[in-house]
Design an enzyme around this catalytic site. Structure first.
Site, PDB file in Angstrom:
ATOM      1  N   ASN A   8     -10.885  -6.757   5.570  1.00 32.64           N
ATOM      2  CA  ASN A   8     -11.649  -5.513   5.535  1.00 32.64           C
ATOM      3  C   ASN A   8     -12.069  -5.275   4.077  1.00 32.64           C
ATOM      4  O   ASN A   8     -11.256  -4.836   3.264  1.00 32.64           O
ATOM      5  CB  ASN A   8     -10.772  -4.357   6.052  1.00 32.64           C
ATOM      6  CG  ASN A   8     -11.474  -3.016   5.950  1.00 32.64           C
ATOM      7  OD1 ASN A   8     -12.688  -2.950   5.719  1.00 32.64           O
ATOM      8  ND2 ASN A   8     -10.718  -1.940   6.124  1.00 32.64           N
ATOM      9  N   LYS A  10     -14.056  -3.124   2.964  1.00 28.01           N
ATOM     10  CA  LYS A  10     -14.369  -1.704   2.675  1.00 28.01           C
ATOM     11  C   LYS A  10     -15.710  -1.629   1.925  1.00 28.01           C
ATOM     12  O   LYS A  10     -16.605  -2.390   2.254  1.00 28.01           O
ATOM     13  CB  LYS A  10     -13.207  -1.052   1.920  1.00 28.01           C
ATOM     14  CG  LYS A  10     -11.870  -1.313   2.632  1.00 28.01           C
ATOM     15  CD  LYS A  10     -10.726  -0.499   2.131  1.00 28.01           C
ATOM     16  CE  LYS A  10      -9.476  -0.858   2.922  1.00 28.01           C
ATOM     17  NZ  LYS A  10      -8.321  -0.035   2.588  1.00 28.01           N
ATOM     18  N   HIS A  79     -10.432   3.250  11.551  1.00 31.00           N
ATOM     19  CA  HIS A  79      -9.708   3.028  10.300  1.00 31.00           C
ATOM     20  C   HIS A  79      -9.308   4.377   9.687  1.00 31.00           C
ATOM     21  O   HIS A  79     -10.057   5.351   9.764  1.00 31.00           O
ATOM     22  CB  HIS A  79     -10.562   2.225   9.314  1.00 31.00           C
ATOM     23  CG  HIS A  79      -9.760   1.758   8.144  1.00 31.00           C
ATOM     24  ND1 HIS A  79      -9.496   2.572   7.065  1.00 31.00           N
ATOM     25  CD2 HIS A  79      -9.118   0.589   7.907  1.00 31.00           C
ATOM     26  CE1 HIS A  79      -8.727   1.906   6.215  1.00 31.00           C
ATOM     27  NE2 HIS A  79      -8.486   0.701   6.696  1.00 31.00           N
ATOM     28  N   GLU A  81      -9.332   5.471   6.800  1.00 27.28           N
ATOM     29  CA  GLU A  81     -10.270   6.051   5.821  1.00 27.28           C
ATOM     30  C   GLU A  81     -11.432   6.756   6.523  1.00 27.28           C
ATOM     31  O   GLU A  81     -11.965   7.738   6.007  1.00 27.28           O
ATOM     32  CB  GLU A  81     -10.758   4.956   4.861  1.00 27.28           C
ATOM     33  CG  GLU A  81      -9.667   4.597   3.875  1.00 27.28           C
ATOM     34  CD  GLU A  81      -9.683   3.159   3.386  1.00 27.28           C
ATOM     35  OE1 GLU A  81     -10.709   2.467   3.560  1.00 27.28           O
ATOM     36  OE2 GLU A  81      -8.663   2.726   2.832  1.00 27.28           O
ATOM     37  N   GLU A 130      -1.356   0.212  11.002  1.00 22.59           N
ATOM     38  CA  GLU A 130      -1.485   0.406   9.560  1.00 22.59           C
ATOM     39  C   GLU A 130      -0.805   1.717   9.150  1.00 22.59           C
ATOM     40  O   GLU A 130      -1.412   2.795   9.249  1.00 22.59           O
ATOM     41  CB  GLU A 130      -2.961   0.459   9.156  1.00 22.59           C
ATOM     42  CG  GLU A 130      -3.723  -0.807   9.479  1.00 22.59           C
ATOM     43  CD  GLU A 130      -4.895  -1.014   8.529  1.00 22.59           C
ATOM     44  OE1 GLU A 130      -4.899  -2.036   7.830  1.00 22.59           O
ATOM     45  OE2 GLU A 130      -5.782  -0.155   8.481  1.00 22.59           O
ATOM     46  N   GLY A 136      -3.520   0.507   0.823  1.00 22.85           N
ATOM     47  CA  GLY A 136      -4.079   0.538  -0.522  1.00 22.85           C
ATOM     48  C   GLY A 136      -3.114   1.027  -1.595  1.00 22.85           C
ATOM     49  O   GLY A 136      -3.532   1.367  -2.697  1.00 22.85           O
ATOM     50  N   SER A 166      -1.241  -3.086   2.423  1.00 27.10           N
ATOM     51  CA  SER A 166      -0.680  -3.752   1.241  1.00 27.10           C
ATOM     52  C   SER A 166      -0.157  -5.160   1.533  1.00 27.10           C
ATOM     53  O   SER A 166       0.851  -5.583   0.966  1.00 27.10           O
ATOM     54  CB  SER A 166       0.412  -2.887   0.602  1.00 27.10           C
ATOM     55  OG  SER A 166      -0.159  -1.693   0.096  1.00 27.10           O
TER      56      SER A 166
HETATM   57  P1  PGA Z   1      -4.900  -2.737   1.960  1.00 27.69           P
HETATM   58  O1  PGA Z   1      -5.859  -2.128   3.084  1.00 27.69           O
HETATM   59  O2  PGA Z   1      -4.601  -4.157   2.349  1.00 27.69           O
HETATM   60  O3  PGA Z   1      -5.703  -2.643   0.685  1.00 27.69           O
HETATM   61  O4  PGA Z   1      -3.676  -1.891   1.923  1.00 27.69           O
HETATM   62  C1  PGA Z   1      -5.665  -2.415   4.423  1.00 27.69           C
HETATM   63  C2  PGA Z   1      -6.667  -1.647   5.256  1.00 27.69           C
HETATM   64  O5  PGA Z   1      -7.002  -0.514   4.887  1.00 27.69           O
HETATM   65  O6  PGA Z   1      -7.157  -2.140   6.279  1.00 27.69           O
END
Ligand code: PGA
Length: 204
Positions: A8, A10, A79, A81, A130, A136, A166
């Site tokens: 992903n 983003k 997601h 976000e 998640e 993140g 992460s």
């Molecule tokens: P990250 O993000 O690996 O940077 O923690 C995962 C995600 O948001 O899908």
């Protein structure tokens, strides 16, 4: 079965040449979900979101059918976000999930609670567990805790379950081998070609 590894990106990287470079290094072994503006150039097989209608007066939106015509196979929905910044609710996300299924594509439903599973759709999609604290932050969830959640999800729906939050080349293997997830959803680490390839090599 080989683990499903999903990148992903983003809202990254900042330019098409950078996107092309990263894509050419990693595309063969994972589902890559770039920003929409790069999708047609890259012919990537994943998308980060979509709208629930097929076409019409919906400014700024992209339909699952449009994605399908570009060769996309997987679409992330829900997601955290998008739940946070676009205020997407479980109801909206379920509409998107249904639209992706109608188009014959595979939705990847992101969630951090069992209650976010759809009530009456039991197959045809992939779940990405998640935990919010791990996204993140560099604070990955312990494999033991993640596994408890994987089991709880599997009790409700018989679909593949990915872990996300992460993930890096050091912890990736534990989620597959110890916690027995079916794959990984990788954010930040998927933007560094070498690190991402190391993740794939650690689990495949
Ligand atoms: P990250 O993000 O690996 O940077 O923690 C995962 C995600 O948001 O899908």
């Amino acid at each position: 079965m080989k683990p499903l590894i999903v990148a992903n990106w983003k809202m990254n990287p900042g330019s098409l040449p950078e996107a092309k470079k990263l894509f050419s290094l990693t595309k063969k072994r994972a589902v890559i979900c770039p920003p929409f503006v790069y999708l047609a150039h890259l012919r990537a097989n994943g998308a980060q979101d979509c709208f629930w209608e097929e076409k019409g007066a919906y400014t700024g939106e992209i339909s699952p059918q449009m994605l399908k015509r570009l060769g996309v196979k997987y679409v992330i929905v829900g997601h955290s976000e998008r739940r946070k910044y676009q205020k997407e609710t479980d109801k909206i996300i379920e509409k998107k999930l249904r639209a992706v299924l109608r188009a014959g594509l595979k939705p990847i439903l992101c969630l951090d609670k069992i209650s976010q599973l759809p009530k009456d759709i039991k197959r045809g999609f992939v779940v990405a567990y998640e935990p919010l604290f791990a996204i993140g932050t560099g604070k990955a969830c312990s494999p033991e805790r993640a596994e408890r959640m994987r089991r709880a999800i599997k009790k409700k729906v018989g679909v593949p379950v990915l872990y996300g939050g992460s993930v890096n080349s050091k912890n990736a293997r534990d989620y597959i081998k110890k916690a027995r997830f079916d794959g990984l959803l990788v954010g930040g680490a998927s933007l560094k070609a070498k690190e991402f390839i190391d993740i794939i090599e650690a689990v495949c």
